[in-house]
Design a protein around this motif. Sequence first.
Motif, PDB file in Angstrom:
ATOM      1  N   GLU A  77      35.227  42.829  44.905  1.00  0.00           N
ATOM      2  CA  GLU A  77      35.153  44.522  45.551  1.00  0.00           C
ATOM      3  C   GLU A  77      35.169  44.828  43.887  1.00  0.00           C
ATOM      4  OE1 GLU A  77      38.917  45.149  46.910  1.00  0.00           O
ATOM      5  OE2 GLU A  77      38.381  43.442  48.614  1.00  0.00           O
ATOM      6  N   TYR A  78      35.331  43.960  42.446  1.00  0.00           N
ATOM      7  CA  TYR A  78      35.250  43.844  41.328  1.00  0.00           C
ATOM      8  C   TYR A  78      34.418  44.686  40.706  1.00  0.00           C
ATOM      9  CZ  TYR A  78      35.562  43.988  36.047  1.00  0.00           C
ATOM     10  OH  TYR A  78      35.321  43.303  35.098  1.00  0.00           O
ATOM     11  N   THR A  80      31.248  45.282  42.919  1.00  0.00           N
ATOM     12  CA  THR A  80      30.992  46.590  43.672  1.00  0.00           C
ATOM     13  C   THR A  80      31.164  47.673  43.005  1.00  0.00           C
ATOM     14  OG1 THR A  80      31.187  44.735  45.789  1.00  0.00           O
ATOM     15  CG2 THR A  80      31.419  47.361  45.729  1.00  0.00           C
ATOM     16  N   THR A  81      32.870  47.848  42.426  1.00  0.00           N
ATOM     17  CA  THR A  81      32.759  48.642  41.602  1.00  0.00           C
ATOM     18  C   THR A  81      32.803  48.957  40.730  1.00  0.00           C
ATOM     19  OG1 THR A  81      35.362  48.821  42.855  1.00  0.00           O
ATOM     20  CG2 THR A  81      35.059  50.025  41.010  1.00  0.00           C
ATOM     21  N   GLN A  84      29.270  50.245  41.199  1.00  0.00           N
ATOM     22  CA  GLN A  84      28.740  51.516  41.298  1.00  0.00           C
ATOM     23  C   GLN A  84      28.832  52.565  40.347  1.00  0.00           C
ATOM     24  OE1 GLN A  84      27.945  52.568  45.061  1.00  0.00           O
ATOM     25  NE2 GLN A  84      27.243  54.983  43.755  1.00  0.00           N
ATOM     26  N   GLU A  85      29.728  52.317  39.306  1.00  0.00           N
ATOM     27  CA  GLU A  85      29.858  53.160  38.780  1.00  0.00           C
ATOM     28  C   GLU A  85      28.940  53.024  37.711  1.00  0.00           C
ATOM     29  OE1 GLU A  85      33.448  52.168  36.762  1.00  0.00           O
ATOM     30  OE2 GLU A  85      34.969  52.243  37.872  1.00  0.00           O
TER      31      GLU A  85
END
Length: 157
Positions: A77-78, A80-81, A84-85
């Motif tokens: 998740e880390y 991916t976030t 994505q940024e």
Amino acid sequence: MALATASVGCAHTQPPERKVYVISEDANGVGSNVERGTGGSGAEAYCNEMEKQCFTKCWRRKPKIDTIPKGKGRHHEYCTTLCQEEFNKCVKELEERERQESQKKEIHFPTMDAALDWLRAHKTEVAVGTVVVVAGVIAAPYVVAIAAGGALILAPL
């Protein structure tokens, strides 16, 4: 009786003096009515590749946040976030660059007065970086720019 003749110079339009002209004391709104770039598939493909590389690099390393264990769901998740940024930032930067490039154009005016009058009346339609040719003197163009004090100017290129 001798006739004295005085030369009044060439009857053609004279090129403007090579100096900086103030279009407006305030550059607010400049280019606000110029179409934005779309980014296109090239920008997204490039940014997608950058995102993939970011994720791979992130996944191989221990997260910067100590409470996130490497290789677990929160790590995924880390990454991916984070990536994505990076993707969003990449697309935004490329779209802005494309928008700026698409706005750069060349416009021609017969006199400096005509150029200044038109630019003052249409400052929202002209982009910073637009090349302005006056009196057909292509070898000595001007460029629309913003001065340090925030004024919109026409400066020799």
